[in-house]
Motif scaffolding. Structure first.
Motif, mmCIF file in Angstrom:
data_model
loop_
_atom_site.group_PDB
_atom_site.id
_atom_site.type_symbol
_atom_site.label_atom_id
_atom_site.label_comp_id
_atom_site.label_asym_id
_atom_site.label_seq_id
_atom_site.Cartn_x
_atom_site.Cartn_y
_atom_site.Cartn_z
ATOM 1 N N ARG A 174 0.830 -1.211 0.000
ATOM 2 C CA ARG A 174 0.000 0.000 0.000
ATOM 3 C C ARG A 174 0.864 1.260 0.000
ATOM 4 N NH1 ARG A 174 -3.625 -0.836 4.517
ATOM 5 N NH2 ARG A 174 -4.599 -2.376 3.149
ATOM 6 N N TRP A 175 0.849 1.961 -1.108
ATOM 7 C CA TRP A 175 1.558 3.238 -1.249
ATOM 8 C C TRP A 175 0.832 4.295 -0.417
ATOM 9 C CZ3 TRP A 175 1.328 7.541 -5.198
ATOM 10 C CH2 TRP A 175 2.575 8.148 -5.382
ATOM 11 N N PRO A 176 1.552 5.252 0.191
ATOM 12 C CA PRO A 176 0.919 6.212 1.107
ATOM 13 C C PRO A 176 -0.204 7.028 0.463
ATOM 14 C CG PRO A 176 3.299 6.246 1.375
ATOM 15 C CD PRO A 176 3.018 5.405 0.163
ATOM 16 N N THR A 177 -1.253 7.242 1.241
ATOM 17 C CA THR A 177 -2.413 7.964 0.721
ATOM 18 C C THR A 177 -2.095 9.423 0.399
ATOM 19 O OG1 THR A 177 -3.120 8.395 3.010
ATOM 20 C CG2 THR A 177 -4.112 6.507 1.883
ATOM 21 N N GLU A 178 -1.179 10.022 1.178
ATOM 22 C CA GLU A 178 -0.870 11.428 0.902
ATOM 23 C C GLU A 178 -0.203 11.582 -0.469
ATOM 24 O OE1 GLU A 178 2.506 9.911 3.620
ATOM 25 O OE2 GLU A 178 0.303 9.727 3.486
ATOM 26 N N GLU B 268 -1.365 13.771 -3.762
ATOM 27 C CA GLU B 268 -0.544 14.678 -4.574
ATOM 28 C C GLU B 268 -0.717 14.391 -6.061
ATOM 29 O OE1 GLU B 268 3.598 15.325 -3.377
ATOM 30 O OE2 GLU B 268 3.127 14.277 -1.503
ATOM 31 N N VAL B 269 -0.766 13.105 -6.413
ATOM 32 C CA VAL B 269 -0.943 12.732 -7.817
ATOM 33 C C VAL B 269 -2.317 13.179 -8.310
ATOM 34 C CG1 VAL B 269 -1.048 10.811 -9.441
ATOM 35 C CG2 VAL B 269 0.659 10.802 -7.612
ATOM 36 N N ALA B 270 -3.341 12.999 -7.477
ATOM 37 C CA ALA B 270 -4.690 13.429 -7.854
ATOM 38 C C ALA B 270 -4.730 14.933 -8.097
ATOM 39 C CB ALA B 270 -5.683 13.037 -6.766
ATOM 40 N N VAL C 213 -7.097 10.290 0.775
ATOM 41 C CA VAL C 213 -6.587 10.731 -0.528
ATOM 42 C C VAL C 213 -7.299 12.000 -0.970
ATOM 43 C CG1 VAL C 213 -6.329 10.135 -2.966
ATOM 44 C CG2 VAL C 213 -5.939 8.395 -1.215
ATOM 45 N N CYS C 214 -8.616 12.039 -0.814
ATOM 46 C CA CYS C 214 -9.384 13.234 -1.202
ATOM 47 C C CYS C 214 -8.917 14.460 -0.428
ATOM 48 C CB CYS C 214 -10.874 12.996 -0.988
ATOM 49 S SG CYS C 214 -11.626 11.922 -2.226
#
Length: 353
Positions: free
Chosen positions: A211-215, A219-221, A246-247
Motif C-alpha cells: 500500500r503506497w501512502p495515501t498522501e 498529490e498525484v490526484a 486521498v481526497c
C-alpha cells in the motif's frame, strides 16, 4: 470422450481473488473464441461473480460473455465454519451440482488443494493443472500435469488451457460482462465531470506492504486536476477511510466512489488511465486495455503485473518478492515519489491523446 469437433463440457476452477480471476480470463476467452460451441462452467466465490456475469444474467450473451454456467462456491464461509450443519449441507449441494453438470474436463487454474478437490467433485474425465501448482499437494489430485514455461501467470494459464485439445491458443484481451444497470449508474456518477476525461486512483491493496501512502496518491490526484483531468478515488469494501485521506490530501479536487464490481468495470471502461498498486482494479484496467501506472513493492510485476497494452511500472530495484502480509509499506515502495508517479501518468496520457 467427445472428439474435438463435438461439444466438450469444460469446468474452470478459479475461485478468487479479483486479480487472479482476471489473470485466468484471457485463457478462457481464447478457449471460447476457438470453440464457441463448447459448454463452459466456472466455479467462483460469490463476491467475484460480477467479473463473469452482470446482475441477474444467467444466459450467455453480452452480460455473461464467456460462460454458460456459474457454480457459486462459499469456500470462505466453509473455512470459517467447517463442521457446521449448514456448511456440510452446502458442500453436499455443491458436489451434487458439479457432478450433475457432467463435465468432460476440469481446468484447475488456481493450483490449490481446495480447488483441486472441487475439480474432483465434478468427476471429470480429465483434471488438468500446472505441474508446479501454488500448493504442491494439489499436484497429486491432478490427472494431467502441465509444465509451463511462461513468466507471467496469464501465459501460464494459457499454457494449461492449450493442453485441453493441444492447440496453440492466442493471447488476447478477456471478455468482461456489460451490465446495463451499471452503465446507467456510472453515467450518473460521472455527470459531475461534465464529460471531462478522468483518471482512476486506487489506494487500497490486499495487505499493508503493497500500500503506497495515501498522501502521495493525493498529490498525484492534485496534479491530474491541475492538468485538466478529473480524479476518481476508488474505494473497495472497508477502504472508505483510505479514499477520504486521498481526497483530503488532494485538496478535495478528487471525487471518491465506492462502486459495485459491475460498476467498477463500467467506470474503468470510461477512464483515460488507472493508477494503483498490485491490486484487482489495476489488473481490471489492464484486462480492459487501459493505460496503467503500477506502483509495485514486494510483488513481482514480471509475474503478476500489467500484461499487454500501455503501462509504466515503478518499482525499486532492491524490492524483493515477499508475500508476507506485513502491515507497513515495503521499504522499496516508500522510495517511489509522487512526482515519479505523476510523470509516468502524464507521459501515458500524452500518448493516448
Amino acid at each position: 470422450m467427445p472428439t474435438e469437433s463435438q461439444q466438450l463440457r469444460v469446468l474452470i476452477v478459479r475461485l478468487g481473488a479479483m486479480g487472479d480471476i482476471l489473470h485466468a480470463l484471457p485463457a478462457v476467452t481464447a478457449l471460447r473464441a476457438r470453440h464457441p460451441e463448447w459448454f463452459i462452467g466456472w466455479a467462483v466465490e460469490p463476491q467475484w461473480r460480477g467479473l463473469l456475469a452482470g446482475e441477474g444474467a444467467d444466459v450467455r450473451g453480452a452480460a455473461m460473455p464467456l460462460v454458460d454456467a456459474l457454480h457459486i462456491v462459499l469456500a470462505k464461509d466453509w473455512a470459517r465454519r467447517p463442521l457446521s450443519p449448514s456448511t456440510i449441507e452446502q458442500i453436499r449441494q455443491t458436489r451434487r451440482e458439479l457432478r450433475a453438470a457432467r463435465y468432460d474436463i476440469c481446468l484447475d487454474l488456481q493450483g490449490a488443494v481446495r480447488s483441486a478437490v472441487l475439480g474432483k467433485w465434478a468427476h471429470p474425465r480429465r483434471l488438468l493443472g500446472e505441474d508446479k501448482p501454488r500448493e504442491w499437494a494439489a499436484r497429486y489430485l491432478f490427472d494431467e500435469h502441465i509444465a509451463t514455461q511462461g513468466t507471467h501467470v496469464i501465459e501460464q494459464a494459457v499454457e494449461v488451457a492449450n493442453a485441453v485439445t493441444r492447440e496453440n491458443l492466442p493471447l488476447m484481451l478477456p471478455c468482461l460482462p456489460v451490465s446495463e444497470r451499471a452503465e446507467r449508474n456510472c453515467n450518473t456518477k460521472l455527470a459531475a465531470f461534465g464529460g471531462k476525461p478522468f483518471v482512476i486512483l486506487n489506494p487500497g491493496a490486499g495487505w499493508g506492504a503493497k500500500r503506497w501512502p495515501t498522501e502521495r496518491f493525493g498529490e498525484v490526484a492534485r496534479t491530474c486536476a491541475d492538468k485538466g483531468y478529473g480524479a476518481v478515488i476508488n474505494s473497495g469494501p472497508g477502504e472508505e477511510m483510505l479514499a477520504a485521506e486521498v481526497c483530503s490530501a488532494s485538496g478535495n479536487t478528487a471525487m471518491s466512489l465506492s462502486p459495485t464490481l459491475d460498476e467498477l468495470i463500467a467506470l474503468t471502461r470510461r477512464a483515460s488511465l488507472v493508477i494503483a498498486g498490485d491490486t484487482g482494479p489495476l489488473h481490471l484496467a489492464s484486462a480492459l486495455g487501459k493505460p496503467v501506472v503500477g506502483i509495485f513493492g514486494p510483488t513481482d510485476p514480471a509475474r503478476n503485473g500489467p500484461f499487454g497494452g500501455k503501462f509504466r511500472i515503478l518499482r525499486h530495484p532492491e524490492s524483493k518478492r515477499d508475500h508476507t502480509r506485513r502491515a507497513e509499506p515495503e521499504a522499496g515502495l516508500l522510495t517511489i515519489s509522487a512526482a515519479e508517479v505523476s510523470s509516468a501518468a502524464m507521459e501515458l496520457l500524452e500518448d493516448v491523446r
